[in-house]
Scaffold this active site. Structure first.
Site, PDB file in Angstrom:
ATOM      1  N   GLY A  37       0.825  -1.212   0.000  1.00 17.63           N
ATOM      2  CA  GLY A  37       0.000   0.000   0.000  1.00 17.63           C
ATOM      3  C   GLY A  37       0.855   1.256   0.000  1.00 17.63           C
ATOM      4  N   GLY A  41       9.265  -0.425   0.824  1.00 16.16           N
ATOM      5  CA  GLY A  41       9.582  -1.739   1.385  1.00 16.16           C
ATOM      6  C   GLY A  41       9.764  -1.757   2.884  1.00 16.16           C
ATOM      7  CE  LYS A  52      18.953   2.608  11.827  1.00 11.00           C
ATOM      8  NZ  LYS A  52      18.808   1.237  11.308  1.00 11.00           N
ATOM      9  CB  THR A 145       9.365 -10.511  -2.867  1.00 10.94           C
ATOM     10  OG1 THR A 145      10.291 -11.589  -3.060  1.00 10.94           O
ATOM     11  CG2 THR A 145       8.495 -10.380  -4.099  1.00 10.94           C
ATOM     12  N   GLY A 146      12.057  -9.056  -1.061  1.00  7.80           N
ATOM     13  CA  GLY A 146      12.645  -8.806   0.254  1.00  7.80           C
ATOM     14  C   GLY A 146      12.644  -9.967   1.209  1.00  7.80           C
ATOM     15  CG  HIS A 447      42.766  20.003  12.797  1.00 10.56           C
ATOM     16  ND1 HIS A 447      42.853  18.905  13.629  1.00 10.56           N
ATOM     17  CD2 HIS A 447      42.890  21.104  13.582  1.00 10.56           C
ATOM     18  CE1 HIS A 447      43.043  19.336  14.870  1.00 10.56           C
ATOM     19  NE2 HIS A 447      43.062  20.657  14.859  1.00 10.56           N
TER      20      HIS A 447
HETATM   21  P1  FAD Z   1      12.128  -5.060   1.065  1.00 13.39           P
HETATM   22  O1  FAD Z   1      12.536  -3.743   1.534  1.00 13.39           O
HETATM   23  O2  FAD Z   1      11.721  -6.083   2.078  1.00 13.39           O
HETATM   24  O3  FAD Z   1      10.939  -4.825   0.039  1.00 13.39           O
HETATM   25  C1  FAD Z   1      10.229  -5.858  -0.532  1.00 13.39           C
HETATM   26  C2  FAD Z   1       8.831  -5.388  -0.832  1.00 13.39           C
HETATM   27  O4  FAD Z   1       8.204  -6.356  -1.650  1.00 13.39           O
HETATM   28  C3  FAD Z   1       7.939  -5.221   0.390  1.00 13.39           C
HETATM   29  O5  FAD Z   1       7.432  -3.917   0.465  1.00 13.39           O
HETATM   30  C4  FAD Z   1       6.829  -6.244   0.188  1.00 13.39           C
HETATM   31  O6  FAD Z   1       5.566  -5.749   0.621  1.00 13.39           O
HETATM   32  C5  FAD Z   1       6.844  -6.419  -1.312  1.00 13.39           C
HETATM   33  N1  FAD Z   1       6.326  -7.710  -1.771  1.00 13.39           N
HETATM   34  C6  FAD Z   1       6.654  -8.937  -1.327  1.00 13.39           C
HETATM   35  N2  FAD Z   1       6.011  -9.884  -2.031  1.00 13.39           N
HETATM   36  C7  FAD Z   1       5.251  -9.232  -2.951  1.00 13.39           C
HETATM   37  C8  FAD Z   1       4.366  -9.656  -3.949  1.00 13.39           C
HETATM   38  N3  FAD Z   1       4.133 -10.947  -4.209  1.00 13.39           N
HETATM   39  N4  FAD Z   1       3.745  -8.704  -4.692  1.00 13.39           N
HETATM   40  C9  FAD Z   1       3.958  -7.384  -4.468  1.00 13.39           C
HETATM   41  N5  FAD Z   1       4.809  -6.938  -3.524  1.00 13.39           N
HETATM   42  C10 FAD Z   1       5.444  -7.854  -2.777  1.00 13.39           C
HETATM   43  N6  FAD Z   1      19.345  -2.071   6.133  1.00 13.39           N
HETATM   44  C11 FAD Z   1      20.269  -1.119   6.033  1.00 13.39           C
HETATM   45  O7  FAD Z   1      21.037  -1.105   5.061  1.00 13.39           O
HETATM   46  N7  FAD Z   1      20.395  -0.136   6.971  1.00 13.39           N
HETATM   47  C12 FAD Z   1      19.607  -0.097   8.064  1.00 13.39           C
HETATM   48  O8  FAD Z   1      19.735   0.791   8.891  1.00 13.39           O
HETATM   49  C13 FAD Z   1      18.618  -1.098   8.203  1.00 13.39           C
HETATM   50  N8  FAD Z   1      17.798  -1.096   9.260  1.00 13.39           N
HETATM   51  C14 FAD Z   1      16.841  -2.055   9.368  1.00 13.39           C
HETATM   52  C15 FAD Z   1      16.045  -2.059  10.496  1.00 13.39           C
HETATM   53  C16 FAD Z   1      15.073  -3.025  10.658  1.00 13.39           C
HETATM   54  C17 FAD Z   1      14.198  -2.995  11.871  1.00 13.39           C
HETATM   55  C18 FAD Z   1      14.895  -4.015   9.647  1.00 13.39           C
HETATM   56  C19 FAD Z   1      13.829  -5.053   9.776  1.00 13.39           C
HETATM   57  C20 FAD Z   1      15.705  -4.032   8.531  1.00 13.39           C
HETATM   58  C21 FAD Z   1      16.696  -3.058   8.382  1.00 13.39           C
HETATM   59  N9  FAD Z   1      17.548  -3.046   7.292  1.00 13.39           N
HETATM   60  C22 FAD Z   1      18.513  -2.090   7.195  1.00 13.39           C
HETATM   61  C23 FAD Z   1      17.455  -4.050   6.219  1.00 13.39           C
HETATM   62  C24 FAD Z   1      16.694  -3.471   5.018  1.00 13.39           C
HETATM   63  O9  FAD Z   1      15.424  -3.063   5.437  1.00 13.39           O
HETATM   64  C25 FAD Z   1      16.594  -4.498   3.921  1.00 13.39           C
HETATM   65  O10 FAD Z   1      17.860  -5.005   3.601  1.00 13.39           O
HETATM   66  C26 FAD Z   1      15.991  -3.892   2.666  1.00 13.39           C
HETATM   67  O11 FAD Z   1      14.723  -3.373   2.933  1.00 13.39           O
HETATM   68  C27 FAD Z   1      15.904  -4.938   1.555  1.00 13.39           C
HETATM   69  O12 FAD Z   1      15.343  -4.351   0.434  1.00 13.39           O
HETATM   70  P2  FAD Z   1      14.508  -5.221  -0.626  1.00 13.39           P
HETATM   71  O13 FAD Z   1      14.044  -4.253  -1.643  1.00 13.39           O
HETATM   72  O14 FAD Z   1      15.275  -6.379  -1.037  1.00 13.39           O
HETATM   73  O15 FAD Z   1      13.253  -5.774   0.194  1.00 13.39           O
HETATM   74  P1  NAI Z   2      21.230 -10.774  12.786  1.00 11.68           P
HETATM   75  O1  NAI Z   2      21.541 -11.883  11.881  1.00 11.68           O
HETATM   76  O2  NAI Z   2      21.963  -9.502  12.674  1.00 11.68           O
HETATM   77  O3  NAI Z   2      21.403 -11.255  14.301  1.00 11.68           O
HETATM   78  C1  NAI Z   2      20.701 -12.335  14.826  1.00 11.68           C
HETATM   79  C2  NAI Z   2      21.359 -12.764  16.109  1.00 11.68           C
HETATM   80  O4  NAI Z   2      20.526 -13.707  16.754  1.00 11.68           O
HETATM   81  C3  NAI Z   2      22.700 -13.441  15.906  1.00 11.68           C
HETATM   82  O5  NAI Z   2      23.624 -12.883  16.802  1.00 11.68           O
HETATM   83  C4  NAI Z   2      22.422 -14.896  16.188  1.00 11.68           C
HETATM   84  O6  NAI Z   2      23.543 -15.586  16.699  1.00 11.68           O
HETATM   85  C5  NAI Z   2      21.330 -14.780  17.229  1.00 11.68           C
HETATM   86  N1  NAI Z   2      20.458 -15.943  17.353  1.00 11.68           N
HETATM   87  C6  NAI Z   2      20.015 -16.758  16.364  1.00 11.68           C
HETATM   88  N2  NAI Z   2      19.189 -17.696  16.889  1.00 11.68           N
HETATM   89  C7  NAI Z   2      19.115 -17.454  18.211  1.00 11.68           C
HETATM   90  C8  NAI Z   2      18.414 -18.069  19.298  1.00 11.68           C
HETATM   91  N3  NAI Z   2      17.603 -19.101  19.100  1.00 11.68           N
HETATM   92  N4  NAI Z   2      18.555 -17.554  20.537  1.00 11.68           N
HETATM   93  C9  NAI Z   2      19.370 -16.481  20.742  1.00 11.68           C
HETATM   94  N5  NAI Z   2      20.056 -15.865  19.765  1.00 11.68           N
HETATM   95  C10 NAI Z   2      19.917 -16.343  18.519  1.00 11.68           C
HETATM   96  O7  NAI Z   2      19.650 -10.565  12.642  1.00 11.68           O
HETATM   97  P2  NAI Z   2      18.707  -9.372  13.076  1.00 11.68           P
HETATM   98  O8  NAI Z   2      19.316  -8.554  14.144  1.00 11.68           O
HETATM   99  O9  NAI Z   2      17.387  -9.999  13.311  1.00 11.68           O
HETATM  100  O10 NAI Z   2      18.643  -8.502  11.774  1.00 11.68           O
HETATM  101  C11 NAI Z   2      18.198  -9.066  10.532  1.00 11.68           C
HETATM  102  C12 NAI Z   2      18.861  -8.396   9.379  1.00 11.68           C
HETATM  103  O11 NAI Z   2      18.359  -7.101   9.194  1.00 11.68           O
HETATM  104  C13 NAI Z   2      20.356  -8.244   9.573  1.00 11.68           C
HETATM  105  O12 NAI Z   2      20.994  -9.364   9.045  1.00 11.68           O
HETATM  106  C14 NAI Z   2      20.691  -7.022   8.818  1.00 11.68           C
HETATM  107  O13 NAI Z   2      21.109  -7.411   7.560  1.00 11.68           O
HETATM  108  C15 NAI Z   2      19.373  -6.255   8.712  1.00 11.68           C
HETATM  109  N6  NAI Z   2      19.447  -5.048   9.536  1.00 11.68           N
HETATM  110  C16 NAI Z   2      20.391  -4.118   9.268  1.00 11.68           C
HETATM  111  C17 NAI Z   2      20.508  -2.982  10.022  1.00 11.68           C
HETATM  112  C18 NAI Z   2      21.582  -2.019   9.713  1.00 11.68           C
HETATM  113  O14 NAI Z   2      22.175  -2.121   8.659  1.00 11.68           O
HETATM  114  N7  NAI Z   2      21.866  -1.060  10.577  1.00 11.68           N
HETATM  115  C19 NAI Z   2      19.604  -2.711  11.137  1.00 11.68           C
HETATM  116  C20 NAI Z   2      18.670  -3.772  11.364  1.00 11.68           C
HETATM  117  C21 NAI Z   2      18.591  -4.880  10.567  1.00 11.68           C
END
Ligand code: FAD
Ligand code: NAI
Length: 468
Positions: A37, A41, A52, A145-146, A447
């Site tokens: 909607g 993503g 953030k 689709t992420g 600096h």
């Molecule tokens: P997504 O962003 O997941 O987008 C996929 C989209 O596809 C979704 O909107 C979904 O609704 C849609 N979709 C799925 N299936 C269908 C379908 N069949 N038809 C139509 N639409 C569909 N990464 C960073 O680099 N920096 C960060 O600070 C960071 N913080 C994060 C914090 C959190 C809490 C989380 C959960 C993730 C964070 N990430 C961060 C990871 C980042 O969000 C993902 O790596 C990124 O969004 C991936 O992009 P994507 O386009 O592959 O997928």
């Molecule tokens: P993560 O892969 O970063 O960390 C998961 C942690 O859970 C690991 O330390 C793992 O050892 C632990 N774990 C796994 N199974 C467990 C269990 N049963 N009990 C206890 N600990 C367990 O995954 P997270 O934090 O969920 O984030 C998912 C993804 O989202 C990341 O891989 C990252 O790519 C993305 N992300 C990126 C951010 C950024 O770039 N700043 C911010 C948030 C998410």
């Protein structure tokens, strides 16, 4: 109604929307299907951006409660207005997602609101959000689709007492106690948000360390800093069950390597044990698109799946699950679809944990270099010796640069400290250009700036740092 496109992108996240924009810039006729909607993503709606926004608000709160006094700023005790803080976060998200809609219009991309299913290598059937169906025909289909939260058996997410990151971004009040399962990026970022706002946070991690995959020395110092800030770590433990009642949650926790179970009572549990590709309802089975052993869409280095004309990018495929990686995938693929060259080097994708101090890394860790038998030099510089960091009262942490002794190329950098996420960009660029530590060291840095620590670390690779 059916229309012919050059490219139809399924998913409007950082991978999908960037791919759509770049393809349109290159003159291709593009449609993007998104079922949420809103565009943007996971990242813009329930990931990077809202987290953030809350990290920044909670950081300001902590500055006001803990650090203003040091700067000679006297204020009466600050209070959290969680409703207002959440509303600001929502406004930030709203502005960002609307911005993408504007970019779609500007680039003449057709935005189809609904869930897409691949019905042949050239057709996508969309169940429209407003009801009804539409079939889109395109020469190329891009799966973007992420990903979704990895569930933890026995700990069922209800997004109230037991939350995923999505629920942790919308808690209606500051809980007294929170248990975070998983000391990864989400656990540390969102754990920090709620700790700063007053919650007692315990992080339970399966492994004996936090942030698996990051440089060992960096992680050690980072863990010390977080523990000093008040995050409690229970490493080497796993949660095996959860009982949720109106008054909170009781978790059963056991040592990972076996031993006696104990119970921990808490108000809120955040499950953050990783994410997995999201491909539900896409029709990959019928289309014959293969997955790898970890359930990711299998592609070659040109994002091509095993079915001609169907491509995949972002979190749905291999590589770091990061927004900027998904974006780079999207750009490279769009360029290839337009007949140009495109390539992403996953070895040079930076990773940042947006806590304070921030933690940032690119390239190889020391552990990886040792394992690969690479002869390397280490240059290190602490923020305690950086004038700007001292002026800011943000002297915790260091910059570490690793250089291959044989090739004289920088092969990794690991930073914990103020604005580490911005500082790492310089080293990523240096690595892209095949620079040596000497190249960074001989570059004039302003600096007093935090970036001088990067220069000094580079100088230290040849043991000639000036301020240490
Ligand atoms: P997504 O962003 O997941 O987008 C996929 C989209 O596809 C979704 O909107 C979904 O609704 C849609 N979709 C799925 N299936 C269908 C379908 N069949 N038809 C139509 N639409 C569909 N990464 C960073 O680099 N920096 C960060 O600070 C960071 N913080 C994060 C914090 C959190 C809490 C989380 C959960 C993730 C964070 N990430 C961060 C990871 C980042 O969000 C993902 O790596 C990124 O969004 C991936 O992009 P994507 O386009 O592959 O997928
Ligand atoms: P993560 O892969 O970063 O960390 C998961 C942690 O859970 C690991 O330390 C793992 O050892 C632990 N774990 C796994 N199974 C467990 C269990 N049963 N009990 C206890 N600990 C367990 O995954 P997270 O934090 O969920 O984030 C998912 C993804 O989202 C990341 O891989 C990252 O790519 C993305 N992300 C990126 C951010 C950024 O770039 N700043 C911010 C948030 C998410």
């Amino acid at each position: 109604m059916s229309e012919n496109y050059d490219v139809v992108v399924i998913g409007g996240g950082p991978g999908g929307y960037v791919c759509a924009i770049r393809a349109a810039q290159l003159g291709l006729k593009v449609a993007c299907v998104e079922k949420r909607g809103t565009l943007g993503g996971t990242c813009l709606n329930v990931g990077c951006i809202p987290s953030k926004a809350l990290l920044h608000s909670s950081h300001l709160f902590e500055e006001a409660t803990e650090h203003f006094d040091t700067h000679g700023i006297e204020v009466s005790k600050p209070k959290v207005n969680i409703e207002k803080m959440m509303a600001r976060k929502d406004k930030v998200v709203d502005g960002n997602v609307k911005g993408i809609e504007f970019l779609f219009k500007k680039n003449k991309i057709t935005y189809v609101k609904g869930a897409g299913e691949i019905t042949s290598p050239t057709t996508v059937k969309v169940a429209l959000l407003d009801g009804g169906e539409e079939t889109i025909t395109a020469k190329n289909i891009v799966i973007a689709t992420g990903s979704e939260v990895t569930p933890l058996p026995g700990v069922e997410i209800d997004e109230k007492n037991i939350v995923s990151s999505t629920g942790a971004l919308v808690l209606p009040k500051v809980p007294k106690k929170m248990v975070v399962i998983g000391a990864g990026v989400i656990g540390l970022e969102l754990g920090s948000v709620w700790r700063r706002l007053g919650t007692e946070v315990t992080v339970i991690e399966f492994l004996d360390r936090i942030l698996p995959g990051m440089d060992g020395e960096l992680v050690k110092q980072t863990q010390r800093i977080f523990a000093k800030q008040g995050l409690e770590f229970k490493l080497g433990h796993k949660v095996t069950g959860a009982k949720s009642t109106k008054s909170g949650v009781t978790l059963t926790v056991e040592p990972s390597k076996g031993g006696d179970a104990e119970e921990i009572k808490t108000d809120v549990v955040l499950v953050a044990i990783g994410r997995r590709p999201f491909i539900t309802g896409l029709g990959l089975d019928k289309a014959g698109v293969e997955l790898d052993e970890r359930g990711r869409v299998k592609t070659d280095e040109h994002f091509q799946t095993n079915v001609g004309g169907i491509f995949a990018i972002g979190d749905a495929i291999a590589g770091p699950m990061l927004a900027h990686k998904a974006e780079e995938d999207g750009v490279a693929l769009a360029e290839m679809l337009a007949g140009e060259e495109g390539h992403v080097d996953y070895g040079k994708v930076p990773g940042v944990v947006y806590t304070w101090p921030e933690v940032a890394a690119v390239g190889k860790t020391e552990e990886q270099l040792k394992e690969e038998g690479v002869d390397y030099k280490v240059g290190k510089f602490p923020f305690t010796a950086n004038g700007r960091a001292k002026a800011m009262e943000n002297t915790e942490g260091f910059v570490k640069i690793l250089e291959d002794k044989k090739t004289h190329r920088v092969v990794g950098a690991h930073i914990v400290g103020p604005a580490a996420g911005d500082l790492i960009a310089e080293v990523v660029l240096a690595m892209e250009y095949g620079a040596s530590a000497e190249d960074i060291a001989r570059t004039c840095h302003a600096h007093p700036a935090l970036g001088e620590s990067v220069k000094e670390a580079a100088l230290d690779a040849d043991k000639r740092a000036i301020h240490m």
